[in-house]
Write a protein that holds these residues in place. Structure first.
Motif, short mmCIF file in Angstrom:
data_model
loop_
_atom_site.label_atom_id
_atom_site.label_comp_id
_atom_site.label_asym_id
_atom_site.label_seq_id
_atom_site.Cartn_x
_atom_site.Cartn_y
_atom_site.Cartn_z
N GLY A 39 -1.81 5.56 -17.70
CA GLY A 39 -1.96 4.71 -18.86
C GLY A 39 -0.80 4.76 -19.85
O GLY A 39 -0.86 4.15 -20.90
N LYS A 40 0.26 5.49 -19.54
CA LYS A 40 1.38 5.66 -20.47
C LYS A 40 2.71 5.18 -19.91
O LYS A 40 3.76 5.52 -20.43
CB LYS A 40 1.51 7.14 -20.87
CG LYS A 40 0.29 7.73 -21.50
CD LYS A 40 0.06 7.16 -22.86
CE LYS A 40 -1.15 7.83 -23.49
NZ LYS A 40 -1.40 7.36 -24.84
N ASN A 41 2.70 4.39 -18.83
CA ASN A 41 3.95 3.86 -18.27
C ASN A 41 4.51 2.78 -19.18
O ASN A 41 3.80 2.22 -20.00
CB ASN A 41 3.71 3.31 -16.86
CG ASN A 41 2.71 2.18 -16.85
OD1 ASN A 41 1.58 2.33 -17.31
ND2 ASN A 41 3.12 1.04 -16.33
N ASP A 42 5.81 2.50 -19.03
CA ASP A 42 6.46 1.53 -19.90
C ASP A 42 6.56 0.12 -19.34
O ASP A 42 6.85 -0.80 -20.09
CB ASP A 42 7.85 2.02 -20.30
CG ASP A 42 7.79 3.06 -21.42
OD1 ASP A 42 6.82 3.05 -22.19
OD2 ASP A 42 8.72 3.87 -21.51
N CYS A 43 6.34 -0.08 -18.06
CA CYS A 43 6.44 -1.44 -17.55
C CYS A 43 5.77 -1.57 -16.18
O CYS A 43 5.21 -0.61 -15.67
CB CYS A 43 7.88 -1.91 -17.49
SG CYS A 43 8.02 -3.71 -17.53
N ALA A 44 5.91 -2.73 -15.59
CA ALA A 44 5.23 -3.07 -14.35
C ALA A 44 5.67 -2.23 -13.15
O ALA A 44 6.83 -1.87 -13.02
CB ALA A 44 5.46 -4.53 -14.03
N ALA A 45 4.73 -1.92 -12.29
CA ALA A 45 4.96 -1.22 -11.02
C ALA A 45 3.65 -1.23 -10.24
O ALA A 45 2.60 -1.56 -10.78
CB ALA A 45 5.43 0.20 -11.25
N ALA A 54 -0.63 2.43 -15.54
CA ALA A 54 -0.50 3.43 -14.48
C ALA A 54 -1.86 4.08 -14.25
O ALA A 54 -2.57 4.41 -15.19
CB ALA A 54 0.53 4.49 -14.87
N LYS A 55 -2.21 4.25 -13.00
CA LYS A 55 -3.52 4.82 -12.65
C LYS A 55 -3.48 6.34 -12.50
O LYS A 55 -4.50 7.01 -12.64
CB LYS A 55 -4.04 4.21 -11.34
CG LYS A 55 -4.17 2.71 -11.39
CD LYS A 55 -5.41 2.30 -12.13
CE LYS A 55 -5.63 0.81 -12.00
NZ LYS A 55 -5.83 0.12 -13.23
N LEU A 56 -2.32 6.90 -12.15
CA LEU A 56 -2.18 8.32 -11.88
C LEU A 56 -1.12 8.96 -12.76
O LEU A 56 -0.13 8.32 -13.10
CB LEU A 56 -1.78 8.56 -10.42
CG LEU A 56 -2.66 7.96 -9.33
CD1 LEU A 56 -1.97 8.10 -7.98
CD2 LEU A 56 -4.00 8.68 -9.32
N ASP A 57 -1.30 10.22 -13.11
CA ASP A 57 -0.25 10.97 -13.77
C ASP A 57 0.91 11.18 -12.80
O ASP A 57 0.70 11.46 -11.62
CB ASP A 57 -0.75 12.35 -14.21
CG ASP A 57 -1.70 12.30 -15.39
OD1 ASP A 57 -1.74 11.27 -16.09
OD2 ASP A 57 -2.41 13.30 -15.62
N LYS A 58 2.11 11.05 -13.30
CA LYS A 58 3.34 11.34 -12.56
C LYS A 58 3.47 10.60 -11.24
O LYS A 58 4.04 11.11 -10.28
CB LYS A 58 3.49 12.85 -12.36
CG LYS A 58 3.59 13.59 -13.67
CD LYS A 58 3.88 15.05 -13.50
CE LYS A 58 4.01 15.69 -14.87
NZ LYS A 58 4.43 17.07 -14.80
N ASP A 59 2.98 9.38 -11.19
CA ASP A 59 3.13 8.54 -10.00
C ASP A 59 4.62 8.25 -9.82
O ASP A 59 5.28 7.77 -10.75
CB ASP A 59 2.36 7.23 -10.19
CG ASP A 59 2.36 6.33 -8.98
OD1 ASP A 59 3.37 6.32 -8.23
OD2 ASP A 59 1.38 5.60 -8.79
#
Length: 83
Positions: A39-45, A54-59
């Motif tokens: 939930g803390k990513n900066d953009c699309a992936a 983001a669904k996972l930590d450190k994906d």
């Protein structure tokens, strides 16, 4: 100069000033893959189109902006990794 002309000139000056500062900010940051918390990513992936999904930590496919030069020190990668 009328009030509306002054307001327009002020707004235009602000836009120009902000756009001139943008390259300096961008130069001080880099994309770092594999460090974003869920939930803390900066953009699309990973098939989603927005920051914060983001669904996972450190994906290793998700990224976050970090200070330039600090990504590998944080345990991240400068290129997307695989799961």
């Amino acid at each position: 100069m009328s009030a509306s002309s002054t307001l327009l000139a002020s707004a235009l000056t602000a836009v120009i000033a902000m756009s001139a500062a943008a390259p300096a900010v961008a130069a001080s940051k880099e994309k770092c893959y594999g460090v974003a918390a869920a939930g803390k990513n900066d953009c699309a992936a990973n098939g989603h189109s927005c920051a914060g999904q983001a669904k996972l930590d450190k994906d290793p496919a998700e990224w976050k902006y970090v200070a330039a030069g600090s990504c590998t020190q944080l345990g991240g990668m400068l290129q997307p990794g695989s799961k």
